[in-house]
Design a protein around this motif. Sequence first.
Motif, PDB file in Angstrom:
ATOM      1  N   MET A  82       0.709  -1.135  -0.007  1.00 14.83           N
ATOM      2  CA  MET A  82      -0.063  -0.018  -0.007  1.00 14.83           C
ATOM      3  C   MET A  82       1.017   1.297  -0.120  1.00 14.83           C
ATOM      4  SD  MET A  82      -2.531  -1.124   2.804  1.00 14.83           S
ATOM      5  CE  MET A  82      -3.908   0.019   2.315  1.00 14.83           C
ATOM      6  N   SER A  83       0.310   2.165  -0.489  1.00 16.25           N
ATOM      7  CA  SER A  83       1.031   3.549  -0.432  1.00 16.25           C
ATOM      8  C   SER A  83      -0.170   4.564   0.098  1.00 16.25           C
ATOM      9  CB  SER A  83       1.519   3.991  -1.840  1.00 16.25           C
ATOM     10  OG  SER A  83       0.329   4.276  -2.770  1.00 16.25           O
ATOM     11  N   GLY A  84       0.520   5.665   0.831  1.00 14.13           N
ATOM     12  CA  GLY A  84      -0.173   6.588   1.451  1.00 14.13           C
ATOM     13  C   GLY A  84       0.492   7.329   2.571  1.00 14.13           C
ATOM     14  N   GLY A  85       0.145   7.669   3.449  1.00 12.56           N
ATOM     15  CA  GLY A  85       0.538   8.468   4.432  1.00 12.56           C
ATOM     16  C   GLY A  85      -0.144   8.598   5.710  1.00 12.56           C
ATOM     17  N   GLN A  86       0.455   9.097   6.813  1.00 15.83           N
ATOM     18  CA  GLN A  86       0.020   9.114   8.136  1.00 15.83           C
ATOM     19  C   GLN A  86      -0.810  10.460   8.516  1.00 15.83           C
ATOM     20  OE1 GLN A  86       2.397   7.713  11.196  1.00 15.83           O
ATOM     21  NE2 GLN A  86       1.080   8.961  12.682  1.00 15.83           N
ATOM     22  N   VAL A  87      -1.837  10.547   9.041  1.00 15.65           N
ATOM     23  CA  VAL A  87      -2.328  11.853   9.560  1.00 15.65           C
ATOM     24  C   VAL A  87      -2.463  11.454  11.195  1.00 15.65           C
ATOM     25  CG1 VAL A  87      -3.340  12.756   7.441  1.00 15.65           C
ATOM     26  CG2 VAL A  87      -4.803  11.248   8.975  1.00 15.65           C
ATOM     27  N   ARG A  88      -2.084  12.429  11.887  1.00 20.39           N
ATOM     28  CA  ARG A  88      -2.269  12.361  13.402  1.00 20.39           C
ATOM     29  C   ARG A  88      -3.351  12.845  13.690  1.00 20.39           C
ATOM     30  NH1 ARG A  88       2.612  10.674  14.954  1.00 20.39           N
ATOM     31  NH2 ARG A  88       4.513  11.150  13.893  1.00 20.39           N
ATOM     32  N   SER A  89      -4.229  13.727  13.241  1.00 23.41           N
ATOM     33  CA  SER A  89      -5.533  13.991  13.343  1.00 23.41           C
ATOM     34  C   SER A  89      -6.460  14.288  12.126  1.00 23.41           C
ATOM     35  CB  SER A  89      -5.254  15.589  13.933  1.00 23.41           C
ATOM     36  OG  SER A  89      -6.654  16.182  14.470  1.00 23.41           O
ATOM     37  N   CYS A 105     -14.117   2.676  15.384  1.00 26.07           N
ATOM     38  CA  CYS A 105     -13.031   2.658  14.408  1.00 26.07           C
ATOM     39  C   CYS A 105     -12.113   3.642  15.070  1.00 26.07           C
ATOM     40  CB  CYS A 105     -13.398   2.543  13.087  1.00 26.07           C
ATOM     41  SG  CYS A 105     -14.084   0.988  12.657  1.00 26.07           S
ATOM     42  N   PRO A 106     -11.303   3.558  16.110  1.00 28.79           N
ATOM     43  CA  PRO A 106     -10.516   4.715  16.370  1.00 28.79           C
ATOM     44  C   PRO A 106      -9.166   4.656  15.712  1.00 28.79           C
ATOM     45  CG  PRO A 106     -10.405   3.061  18.031  1.00 28.79           C
ATOM     46  CD  PRO A 106     -11.447   2.658  17.177  1.00 28.79           C
ATOM     47  N   GLY A 107      -8.463   5.708  15.638  1.00 30.79           N
ATOM     48  CA  GLY A 107      -7.204   5.685  14.735  1.00 30.79           C
ATOM     49  C   GLY A 107      -6.205   5.750  15.673  1.00 30.79           C
ATOM     50  N   THR A 108      -4.786   5.496  15.245  1.00 31.70           N
ATOM     51  CA  THR A 108      -4.174   6.653  14.203  1.00 31.70           C
ATOM     52  C   THR A 108      -4.521   6.040  12.660  1.00 31.70           C
ATOM     53  OG1 THR A 108      -2.348   4.742  14.239  1.00 31.70           O
ATOM     54  CG2 THR A 108      -2.355   6.470  15.589  1.00 31.70           C
ATOM     55  N   TYR A 109      -4.465   6.868  11.899  1.00 30.49           N
ATOM     56  CA  TYR A 109      -4.812   6.986  10.558  1.00 30.49           C
ATOM     57  C   TYR A 109      -3.738   7.218   9.668  1.00 30.49           C
ATOM     58  CZ  TYR A 109      -8.850   8.034  13.486  1.00 30.49           C
ATOM     59  OH  TYR A 109      -9.597   8.045  14.333  1.00 30.49           O
TER      60      TYR A 109
END
Length: 109
Positions: A82-89, A105-109
């Motif tokens: 997979m490609s993508g990235g992380q968002v903290r909020s 479904c809590p995060g991290t995302y």
Amino acid sequence: LHVFDSKIYVILQAPTVGDRVNMLAAANVELVLDEGCLRMGSADVHLIIWPPGFSLASEDDGVQILNETGLIVARVGEKVRMSGGQVRSLRHTGGYVLRHLPLSCPGTY
């Protein structure tokens, strides 16, 4: 948000017109199902926010992720690249994701 058997959630990015920003981080991880939430690698890792148009299907061999043209792009329990990235909020994802994200479904995302 697409609900499948009212227990599995596919969190989608907002639909876009024209070009869309794509994050470029990459991972080769197992797609796991944790209490109805699709995650990368294990239950305590990132919740996946899928591109617009993706959906779920269920066959005898398990849960599958379909792209916008209906092709199988991933299966729960298998390794996927997979490609993508992380968002903290989630504030950075816009209101669309916030409105469609189940509390289960809590995060991290």
